[in-house]
Design a protein around this motif. Structure first.
Motif, PDB file in Angstrom:
ATOM      1  N   GLN A   1       4.705   4.557 -16.676  1.00  0.00           N
ATOM      2  CA  GLN A   1       5.623   4.052 -15.660  1.00  0.00           C
ATOM      3  C   GLN A   1       5.961   5.136 -14.639  1.00  0.00           C
ATOM      4  O   GLN A   1       6.779   4.919 -13.742  1.00  0.00           O
ATOM      5  N   GLY A   2       5.370   6.316 -14.801  1.00  0.00           N
ATOM      6  CA  GLY A   2       5.589   7.404 -13.868  1.00  0.00           C
ATOM      7  C   GLY A   2       6.761   8.303 -14.193  1.00  0.00           C
ATOM      8  O   GLY A   2       7.089   9.201 -13.404  1.00  0.00           O
ATOM      9  N   ALA A   3       7.418   8.098 -15.338  1.00  0.00           N
ATOM     10  CA  ALA A   3       8.557   8.936 -15.724  1.00  0.00           C
ATOM     11  C   ALA A   3       8.062  10.247 -16.329  1.00  0.00           C
ATOM     12  O   ALA A   3       7.216  10.243 -17.232  1.00  0.00           O
ATOM     13  N   VAL A   4       8.573  11.375 -15.839  1.00  0.00           N
ATOM     14  CA  VAL A   4       8.175  12.683 -16.339  1.00  0.00           C
ATOM     15  C   VAL A   4       8.758  12.904 -17.731  1.00  0.00           C
ATOM     16  O   VAL A   4       9.953  12.694 -17.960  1.00  0.00           O
ATOM     17  N   ARG A   5       7.911  13.331 -18.666  1.00  0.00           N
ATOM     18  CA  ARG A   5       8.327  13.549 -20.053  1.00  0.00           C
ATOM     19  C   ARG A   5       8.350  15.019 -20.437  1.00  0.00           C
ATOM     20  O   ARG A   5       8.443  15.356 -21.610  1.00  0.00           O
ATOM     21  N   GLY A   6       8.275  15.882 -19.450  1.00  0.00           N
ATOM     22  CA  GLY A   6       8.331  17.314 -19.733  1.00  0.00           C
ATOM     23  C   GLY A   6       6.939  17.924 -19.740  1.00  0.00           C
ATOM     24  O   GLY A   6       5.925  17.246 -19.668  1.00  0.00           O
ATOM     25  N   PRO A   7       6.883  19.262 -19.850  1.00  0.00           N
ATOM     26  CA  PRO A   7       5.594  19.965 -19.798  1.00  0.00           C
ATOM     27  C   PRO A   7       4.981  20.141 -21.184  1.00  0.00           C
ATOM     28  O   PRO A   7       5.626  19.920 -22.208  1.00  0.00           O
ATOM     29  N   LEU A   8       3.723  20.559 -21.186  1.00  0.00           N
ATOM     30  CA  LEU A   8       3.148  21.145 -22.386  1.00  0.00           C
ATOM     31  C   LEU A   8       3.732  22.550 -22.480  1.00  0.00           C
ATOM     32  O   LEU A   8       3.600  23.352 -21.556  1.00  0.00           O
TER      33      LEU A   8
ATOM     34  N   PRO B   1       0.823  -1.218   0.000  1.00  0.00           N
ATOM     35  CA  PRO B   1       0.000   0.000   0.000  1.00  0.00           C
ATOM     36  C   PRO B   1       0.851   1.259   0.000  1.00  0.00           C
ATOM     37  O   PRO B   1       1.902   1.326   0.640  1.00  0.00           O
ATOM     38  N   VAL B   2       0.387   2.277  -0.735  1.00  0.00           N
ATOM     39  CA  VAL B   2       1.072   3.562  -0.751  1.00  0.00           C
ATOM     40  C   VAL B   2       0.950   4.209   0.625  1.00  0.00           C
ATOM     41  O   VAL B   2      -0.136   4.289   1.203  1.00  0.00           O
ATOM     42  N   GLY B   3       2.072   4.665   1.152  1.00  0.00           N
ATOM     43  CA  GLY B   3       2.070   5.328   2.442  1.00  0.00           C
ATOM     44  C   GLY B   3       3.480   5.658   2.862  1.00  0.00           C
ATOM     45  O   GLY B   3       4.423   4.929   2.555  1.00  0.00           O
ATOM     46  N   ARG B   4       3.635   6.764   3.534  1.00  0.00           N
ATOM     47  CA  ARG B   4       4.933   7.232   4.014  1.00  0.00           C
ATOM     48  C   ARG B   4       6.004   7.117   2.918  1.00  0.00           C
ATOM     49  O   ARG B   4       5.859   7.736   1.867  1.00  0.00           O
ATOM     50  N   GLY B   5       7.044   6.344   3.124  1.00  0.00           N
ATOM     51  CA  GLY B   5       8.128   6.292   2.154  1.00  0.00           C
ATOM     52  C   GLY B   5       7.871   5.394   0.962  1.00  0.00           C
ATOM     53  O   GLY B   5       8.637   5.412  -0.015  1.00  0.00           O
ATOM     54  N   ASN B   6       6.826   4.576   0.995  1.00  0.00           N
ATOM     55  CA  ASN B   6       6.526   3.686  -0.121  1.00  0.00           C
ATOM     56  C   ASN B   6       5.611   4.393  -1.112  1.00  0.00           C
ATOM     57  O   ASN B   6       4.385   4.327  -1.018  1.00  0.00           O
ATOM     58  N   ARG B   7       6.219   5.067  -2.072  1.00  0.00           N
ATOM     59  CA  ARG B   7       5.468   5.857  -3.047  1.00  0.00           C
ATOM     60  C   ARG B   7       6.380   6.184  -4.219  1.00  0.00           C
ATOM     61  O   ARG B   7       7.614   6.161  -4.097  1.00  0.00           O
ATOM     62  N   PRO B   8       5.788   6.494  -5.386  1.00  0.00           N
ATOM     63  CA  PRO B   8       6.616   6.927  -6.512  1.00  0.00           C
ATOM     64  C   PRO B   8       7.424   8.166  -6.131  1.00  0.00           C
ATOM     65  O   PRO B   8       6.912   9.075  -5.477  1.00  0.00           O
ATOM     66  N   SER B   9       8.677   8.183  -6.527  1.00  0.00           N
ATOM     67  CA  SER B   9       9.568   9.277  -6.172  1.00  0.00           C
ATOM     68  C   SER B   9      10.437   9.634  -7.377  1.00  0.00           C
ATOM     69  O   SER B   9      10.821   8.752  -8.152  1.00  0.00           O
ATOM     70  N   PRO B  10      10.756  10.919  -7.569  1.00  0.00           N
ATOM     71  CA  PRO B  10      10.348  12.083  -6.771  1.00  0.00           C
ATOM     72  C   PRO B  10       8.901  12.474  -7.045  1.00  0.00           C
ATOM     73  O   PRO B  10       8.323  12.095  -8.063  1.00  0.00           O
ATOM     74  N   SER B  11       8.315  13.246  -6.138  1.00  0.00           N
ATOM     75  CA  SER B  11       6.955  13.734  -6.323  1.00  0.00           C
ATOM     76  C   SER B  11       6.930  14.817  -7.396  1.00  0.00           C
ATOM     77  O   SER B  11       7.972  15.382  -7.768  1.00  0.00           O
ATOM     78  N   LEU B  12       5.739  15.117  -7.894  1.00  0.00           N
ATOM     79  CA  LEU B  12       5.616  16.178  -8.891  1.00  0.00           C
ATOM     80  C   LEU B  12       6.077  17.519  -8.335  1.00  0.00           C
ATOM     81  O   LEU B  12       6.702  18.313  -9.037  1.00  0.00           O
TER      82      LEU B  12
END
Length: 271
Positions: free
Chosen positions: A131-138, A64-75
């Motif tokens: 996969q949660g990888a940032v691809r840049g902005p519009l 379960p997502v919580g505390r340190g178990n989460r996608p990182s870095p955050s937006l």
């Protein structure tokens, strides 16, 4: 989709913070929730969280997502690295995600809202993959000249079948291709598009039409988007001209009171 978390920073109650996808083949059943795979989180300030704040069906790395178990870095952390100040996105707000393709999403993130005025405040329309990888902005928006804070116009919609995204605020209507390039900008300072300031952007239909709602007249306007975005300007101009004609005809037929419409024939009128 978005889901909330408890125990974030100093916020009370649940706060929208996780972007997640349902797994292929999953379905809703009585008494259970569809398992969700977390792709990204907005804020990572979770020092106050406890095990009781976790949702078992929202998972990351098989837990379960919580505390340190989460996608990182955050937006917030990603955007702060590229901002003038590390505090620009502190206490920012995450808007509704839009699906830009089978493996690509766009999420609006807006800086903290102040009572004294917000035009020029930071914002970003972030693209990231499944996969949660940032691809840049519009790309292509100016923090002041194209600010969505005037009127709080924070909606971004997308057409996943044709891989393009759209945004409407008080300063213009904007369209992007999936690679983040700004393909069209219609300024509301230009006479043909002044009427756009009276509309809110609701959604992009499966047929590739933009669905706009008039803020006072309780009418919807469908704007067909051409396959080539270079023709969007002409399509929007034609739709706005047709709106006035259609509204006038409908007023004679329905006699609205304070823009409340009654149609005894129960027919749908397309504007």
């Amino acid at each position: 989709m978005q889901t909330s978390e408890y125990g974030l920073s100093n916020w009370a109650g649940a706060h929208l913070n996780v972007i997640a996808l349902s797994e292929p083949g999953s379905s809703l059943t009585p008494g259970s929730k569809t398992p969700l795979r977390a792709l990204a989180t907005h804020d990572s300030r979770t020092a106050r969280q406890t095990d009781a704040d976790q949702y078992p069906h929202v998972r990351f790395r098989n837990a379960p997502v919580g505390r340190g178990n989460r996608p990182s870095p955050s937006l917030t952390e990603v955007l702060s690295k590229d901002s003038h100040s590390p505090y620009d996105y502190l206490d920012s707000t995450m808007g509704r995600p839009a699906l830009l393709g089978d493996d690509l999403l766009v999420v609006p993130v807006f800086g903290k809202i102040y009572r004294s005025g917000n035009r020029g405040q930071v914002f970003s329309l972030v693209r990231f993959d499944d996969q949660g990888a940032v691809r840049g902005p519009l790309e292509g928006l100016d923090l002041y000249k194209d600010s969505p804070f005037t009127g709080f116009c924070f909606t971004v919609v997308a057409d996943p079948h044709r891989a393009r995204a759209f945004h409407l605020n008080r300063y213009g209507l904007y369209a992007w291709s999936a690679d983040g390039r700004l393909r069209s900008r219609m300024s509301t300072e230009d006479k043909p598009f002044k009427a756009l300031t009276h509309f809110a952007l609701l959604q992009c239909t499966p047929a590739g039409e933009l669905l706009l709602a008039h803020r006072k007249q309780n009418l919807l306007l469908r704007v067909p988007v051409p396959e080539n975005l270079d023709g969007l300007t002409a399509a929007v101009e034609a739709a706005l001209k047709g709106y006035g004609t259609g509204r006038t005809a409908l007023k004679k037929q329905c006699n609205p009171v304070n823009w409340h419409w009654v149609d005894n024939s129960a027919q749908v009128h397309h504007l």
